[in-house]
Structure formats: structure tokens, C-alpha cells
Design a protein around this motif. Structure first.
Motif, PDB file in Angstrom:
ATOM      1  N   GLY A 261       0.814  -1.222   0.000  1.00 48.81           N
ATOM      2  CA  GLY A 261       0.000   0.000   0.000  1.00 48.81           C
ATOM      3  C   GLY A 261       0.837   1.256   0.000  1.00 48.81           C
ATOM      4  N   SER A 262       1.790   1.342  -0.907  1.00 45.91           N
ATOM      5  CA  SER A 262       2.726   2.477  -0.887  1.00 45.91           C
ATOM      6  C   SER A 262       2.023   3.819  -1.030  1.00 45.91           C
ATOM      7  CB  SER A 262       3.768   2.310  -2.000  1.00 45.91           C
ATOM      8  OG  SER A 262       3.168   2.338  -3.285  1.00 45.91           O
ATOM      9  N   GLN A 263       0.898   3.844  -1.762  1.00 40.72           N
ATOM     10  CA  GLN A 263       0.161   5.108  -1.928  1.00 40.72           C
ATOM     11  C   GLN A 263      -0.466   5.562  -0.617  1.00 40.72           C
ATOM     12  OE1 GLN A 263      -0.768   2.216  -3.158  1.00 40.72           O
ATOM     13  NE2 GLN A 263      -2.909   1.858  -2.633  1.00 40.72           N
ATOM     14  N   PHE A 264      -0.701   4.635   0.310  1.00 39.51           N
ATOM     15  CA  PHE A 264      -1.221   4.989   1.633  1.00 39.51           C
ATOM     16  C   PHE A 264      -0.091   5.417   2.563  1.00 39.51           C
ATOM     17  CE2 PHE A 264      -4.629   1.516   0.815  1.00 39.51           C
ATOM     18  CZ  PHE A 264      -5.341   2.381  -0.012  1.00 39.51           C
ATOM     19  N   GLN A 265       1.096   4.897   2.336  1.00 39.16           N
ATOM     20  CA  GLN A 265       2.249   5.260   3.159  1.00 39.16           C
ATOM     21  C   GLN A 265       2.778   6.641   2.794  1.00 39.16           C
ATOM     22  OE1 GLN A 265       5.151   2.167   3.683  1.00 39.16           O
ATOM     23  NE2 GLN A 265       6.814   3.591   4.066  1.00 39.16           N
ATOM     24  N   TYR A 266       2.704   6.969   1.493  1.00 41.55           N
ATOM     25  CA  TYR A 266       3.169   8.269   1.000  1.00 41.55           C
ATOM     26  C   TYR A 266       2.038   8.989   0.277  1.00 41.55           C
ATOM     27  CZ  TYR A 266       7.924   6.455   1.773  1.00 41.55           C
ATOM     28  OH  TYR A 266       9.068   5.936   2.321  1.00 41.55           O
TER      29      TYR A 266
END
Length: 280
Positions: A261-266
Motif C-alpha cells: 500500500g505504498s500510496q497509503f504510506q506516501y
């Protein structure tokens, strides 16, 4: 009063006897952005920071597939059928064309929409996903966590975020944002949804009967943005490279110290990249 991720009402559109749940808000200009969610995920599993940021420049439409969350019907067992449902809903909403964002297994569905209904999609965003017949390598520690009926915060952070303390804190922050909506909440998906989606995944990952594994991706000619974390333990990060290498008009972004979930992390960084891609 303008709507937001937290206040946009759940609406329904009926297609062939199935009532599909969706939420829609944002600036009514340009091409709407249609979002398709991850394994067992529904309308409330998106990040309000991300969706509201995207909605500042376009309409955002969150969607539940057949049998998922508040949608009626029997869950589909093939991504191709799920893609046909998405296309039917887009048409039922009188949208001549959309930008399409698919996350995780939503990315499999989004690719199939473009392949099967190419005139409906202007631009494609593929997050934490991969191609048909891709690399199925997974972290063995992931399986007992991912197969639990309902994830708690620690499980979700383990599956979707990086391993540093900063990444884990970003995961906890996302978890709080995700639960900001307390009214008109989407029901959790049933065990039948998980079973059907897992069956669809296994079928989609079968090696091709003939020809090169990723030859079909060359038919996706629209602009495509591929985003993932540097270490995705759910859908191996190498699959993002396969997408970038075989979709002709694509670009790949990998975020550091990040996972599925990289879009949620950044979220802020992702917004800059996504908005630039959609607006250029």
C-alpha cells in the motif's frame, strides 16, 4: 455543502438485476477517476487524504463489485467477468470515458477493462499489482495474516506498509484516517467474496497456454502509471517491472521503505505523481 470522502453518500446503480454500490464526489470537470479496490476491500478501505486530494481536480468514483460490501449479487470468480461488470457500471452512469485506478486485485480488473473495453478508459493507474501470469512469489509470513477473516491494525500495517518505525507509524496514521467515516459505513465483505476473489487470482496467474507470458500487455496502449513499494510482500514488486516493460506507454514509480500500500504510506507524494500524470 461540498461532499468529501467522509460525507459522500453511498449510491446504487442497477445493472442486470444487480445493485452496485458507489460513492461519487469532487470537481465536475474533465475525466472522472474510477477506483477499484483490493482483495476483500470496499468503499471504506481507501485513504481519505488520497481520495479527497484527487477530488480537488476531478470527480472521484469509488466502486464495489458484485457481492462486495453493500453491492448485491453473487461474487464473480473471474477477473474478466469483474471487468465486464465495471464496464457495464461505467456505461450505466452515463460516463463516455474514465480514468481508471486499480489497486492490488483491482489492478487485474482494471487491466482487463482496458483490454476488453478499450474505448472506455483514457488513462490507467496500476497500484500494487501485476500482470496476468505474473510472479506469484509471496512472503510465507504473509499467508496466515492475509487469510484471517478481519484484519486489525497491526495485521494491516504488516501486510501493506514498510518495515521501519517511520513506515509503521505511517500505517497507523492511515488506519486512523480510514476510520474517519462513521455514518453510512460500507459492510465488510463476506467469506464468499474472499473465496471468489482468491479463485479468480489463481486462475489469472496460470501460465499462458501458448505464446509469451506478457504479450497481451502490448495491447494496452493508453498512458499508464505503475506504482508500488520497493518490497511488496503481497504481489511481488517484480510484477511492477513486468508491467512497465511490456505496457508500451507506461512509467513505473517505486517508493522507498514501502510495501503493498505504498500510496497509503506516501499519500502526499502519490498525489503529486498521480495528479501530474492525470493532468499532463
Amino acid at each position: 455543502m461540498s461532499l468529501s470522502h467522509v460525507t459522500a453518500p453511498t449510491q446504487y446503480v442497477e445493472v442486470d438485476g444487480v445493485s452496485y454500490a458507489y460513492r461519487r464526489w469532487g470537481k465536475k470537470c474533465g475525466t472522472p477517476l474510477f477506483l477499484v479496490q483490493h482483495f476483500r476491500g470496499g468503499l471504506d478501505h481507501w485513504d481519505p487524504l488520497m481520495t479527497d486530494g484527487l477530488a480537488e481536480g476531478r470527480e472521484v468514483i469509488l466502486f464495489n463489485g458484485r457481492g462486495v460490501g453493500a453491492s448485491s449479487g453473487t461474487p464473480r470468480r473471474r477477473f474478466e467477468d469483474m471487468a465486464d461488470d465495471i464496464a457495464a457500471v461505467i456505461k450505466a452512469l452515463d460516463l463516455p470515458v474514465v480514468d481508471l485506478l486499480g489497486f492490488s486485485i483491482g489492478g487485474f480488473q482494471a487491466q482487463e477493462v482496458v483490454l476488453r473495453h478499450p474505448r472506455l478508459v483514457r488513462k490507467l493507474l496500476l497500484l500494487g499489482t501485476g500482470p496476468r501470469s505474473g510472479d506469484t512469489t509471496i512472503d510465507p509470513e504473509m499467508v496466515p495474516v492475509a487469510t484471517k477473516p478481519v484484519h486489525d491494525q497491526d495485521d494491516f500495517v504488516f501486510l501493506f506498509f514498510g518495515r521501519s518505525e517511520a513506515a509503521k507509524q505511517a500505517g497507523r496514521d492511515f488506519w486512523q484516517r480510514r476510520h474517519e467515516r462513521t455514518v453510512d459505513v460500507d459492510p465488510l465483505s463476506s467469506p464468499e467474496v474472499a473465496e471468489a476473489q482468491w479463485e479468480a487470482y489463481l486462475a489469472y496467474m496460470e501460465p499462458p497456454a501458448e505464446g509469451e507470458p506478457f504479450e497481451h500487455l502490448k495491447a494496452i496502449t493508453i498512458p499508464t502509471l505503475v506504482v508500488n513499494g520497493i518490497r511488496d510482500i503481497m504481489i511481488a514488486t517484480v510484477n511492477s517491472f513486468y508491467l512497465g516493460q511490456n505496457i508500451p506507454n507506461s512509467q513505473v514509480i517505486l517508493y522507498p521503505d514501502a510495501g503493498h500500500g505504498s500510496q497509503f504510506q506516501y499519500p502526499e507524494r502519490f498525489l503529486k505523481h498521480a495528479i501530474q500524470f492525470l493532468d499532463e
